[in-house]
Design a protein around this motif. Structure first.
Motif, short mmCIF file in Angstrom:
data_model
loop_
_atom_site.label_atom_id
_atom_site.label_comp_id
_atom_site.label_asym_id
_atom_site.label_seq_id
_atom_site.Cartn_x
_atom_site.Cartn_y
_atom_site.Cartn_z
N TRP A 105 0.53 -1.27 0.03
CA TRP A 105 0.24 0.05 -0.43
C TRP A 105 1.19 1.78 -0.05
O TRP A 105 1.79 1.09 0.41
N GLN A 106 -0.01 2.48 -0.25
CA GLN A 106 1.49 3.82 -0.41
C GLN A 106 0.07 4.91 -1.13
O GLN A 106 -0.77 3.95 -2.20
N PRO A 107 0.15 6.22 -0.46
CA PRO A 107 -0.41 6.97 -0.93
C PRO A 107 -0.67 7.37 -2.57
O PRO A 107 0.10 7.52 -3.01
N LYS A 108 -2.09 7.71 -2.67
CA LYS A 108 -2.44 8.38 -3.89
C LYS A 108 -2.42 9.11 -4.11
O LYS A 108 -1.89 9.75 -5.10
N TYR A 109 -2.65 10.37 -2.94
CA TYR A 109 -2.59 11.72 -2.27
C TYR A 109 -1.80 11.84 -1.24
O TYR A 109 -1.26 12.70 -0.92
N GLY A 110 0.23 11.30 -2.16
CA GLY A 110 1.20 11.59 -0.55
C GLY A 110 1.53 12.65 -1.16
O GLY A 110 1.57 13.57 -2.78
N GLY A 111 2.20 13.34 -0.89
CA GLY A 111 3.84 14.38 -0.87
C GLY A 111 2.80 15.57 -1.14
O GLY A 111 1.10 15.90 -0.84
N LYS A 112 3.44 16.61 -1.32
CA LYS A 112 2.67 18.47 -1.22
C LYS A 112 1.52 18.28 -2.42
O LYS A 112 1.13 18.80 -2.25
N ALA A 113 1.93 17.42 -3.71
CA ALA A 113 0.97 17.15 -4.72
C ALA A 113 -0.08 16.90 -4.83
O ALA A 113 -1.32 17.84 -4.59
N GLY A 114 0.27 15.74 -3.67
CA GLY A 114 -1.70 14.51 -3.66
C GLY A 114 -2.03 15.41 -2.45
O GLY A 114 -3.10 15.73 -2.70
N PHE A 115 -1.52 16.08 -1.13
CA PHE A 115 -2.03 17.22 -0.76
C PHE A 115 -3.27 18.03 -0.83
O PHE A 115 -4.26 18.26 -0.42
#
Length: 336
Positions: free
Chosen positions: A299-309
């Motif tokens: 599993w890893q976030p699709k909305y991760g990091g600054k751009a995903g946030f």
């Protein structure tokens, strides 16, 4: 574990995360029973707003997680239990801590006892990043010390430990998912992101907030829901605690700036004392180590990091800004 052909129960299905999880399970073709808090209005909480095709496929059970008989009745014939029912507002836990013990600890005990007696194949128990308290190191791994800096956090630590005790004592197949700060459409305005967005969406430009310096690892609702489903399906998560987060640390102050940028407004921040936690109770820093989730089930976030946030904030702001949604919130009042 393949969830196809299994009977799934979601406790707390009427809430923010629970409603999104229930809908996604139904859309994925699974057989879902939704355990929701009994009320005389026959309200299904956020599931009242689900697409009619989704609602038609949900089996509804109205009850109270604090009632062992009702909980066991709801769990009969179920193979997998997603246990999300809980009281979660930190400020309200200062006001009424006894209710948090009854709901979060005793409610969890009811689920575990029933799972043991009924031979449930798996219980996915919901924890929270608040159990870590202010980070002693970052990113925070599952081995980080637990610190109950609020009655809410203490009740969740107790529930988590109870869940693990059933795994160790009775081999009850329990997995603990520990989401960091989930946000998105439908979240209560007691949480900081909906508080900011709802105030802006109603035309306010002086935004009332508490402390701005604490950092959080905000995880978009879609990523959290995927985490629940992956934990349930993985054969490697029994007896394990697994962090689910965005692997991105951002301060409340920076969060306000991001929201203002996305919503294209200029704002001023006004400190509201009633929105500030007691000094020793404030969790100053949260940032998830998600190595274990990647290792156990990739599993890893699709909305991760600054751009995903930023993308997650955009989608959340669009939802809250719709008049039909915004009208369900009281943005001019502080909600504990």
């Amino acid at each position: 574990m393949n969830l196809k052909g299994k009977k799934l129960l979601v406790t707390g299905a009427d809430g923010f995360i629970g409603s999104h999880l229930t809908e996604e399970l139904v859309r994925s073709g699974y057989d879902v029973r939704a355990f929701m808090y009994y009320n005389s209005f026959n309200s299904w909480g956020w599931l009242d707003h689900s697409h009619p095709e989704v609602k038609q496929k949900i089996e509804v059970f109205l009850g109270d997680i604090r009632d062992p008989h009702g909980v066991k009745e709801a769990m009969k014939d179920c193979d997998i239990v997603f246990h999300l029912a809980a009281l979660i507002a930190i400020p309200y836990s200062y006001h009424s801590p006894d209710t948090y013990i009854d709901t979060n600890i005793k409610g969890t005990l009811n689920v575990l006892q029933a799972a043991r007696e009924l031979g449930v194949e798996k219980v996915v128990h919901t924890s929270t990043s608040e159990v870590y308290g202010t980070a002693k190191y970052v990113p925070i791994s599952e081995n980080h010390p637990l610190q109950g800096q609020s009655p809410y956090a203490a009740s969740k630590i107790g529930a988590d430990q109870l869940a693990l005790s059933f795994y160790y004592s009775f081999s009850t197949p329990v997995s603990i998912i520990r989401p960091f700060n989930t946000y998105g459409p439908r979240q209560s305005a007691r949480a900081v992101i909906p508080t900011i967005i709802s105030q802006i969406a109603t035309g306010e430009r002086k935004i009332k907030l508490g402390h701005l310096s604490p950092t959080r690892d905000f995880n978009y609702i879609q990523d959290t829901v995927r985490g629940f489903m992956e934990v349930a399906q993985s054969e490697r998560t029994n007896g394990e605690v697994v962090n689910i987060g965005s692997d991105f640390e951002v301060s409340i102050g920076e969060t306000v700036e991001t929201i203002a940028e996305v919503m294209e407004v200029d704002i001023d921040i006004e400190t509201d004392p009633q929105r500030m936690r007691p000094k020793k109770s404030e969790v100053e820093r949260l940032w998830a180590d998600i190595t274990k989730a990647k290792k156990l089930f990739r599993w890893q976030p699709k909305y991760g990091g600054k751009a995903g946030f930023k993308q997650g904030i955009k989608e959340t702001a669009e939802w809250f800004s719709h008049p039909d949604h915004l009208n369900q919130y009281k943005a001019d009042r502080y909600n504990i």
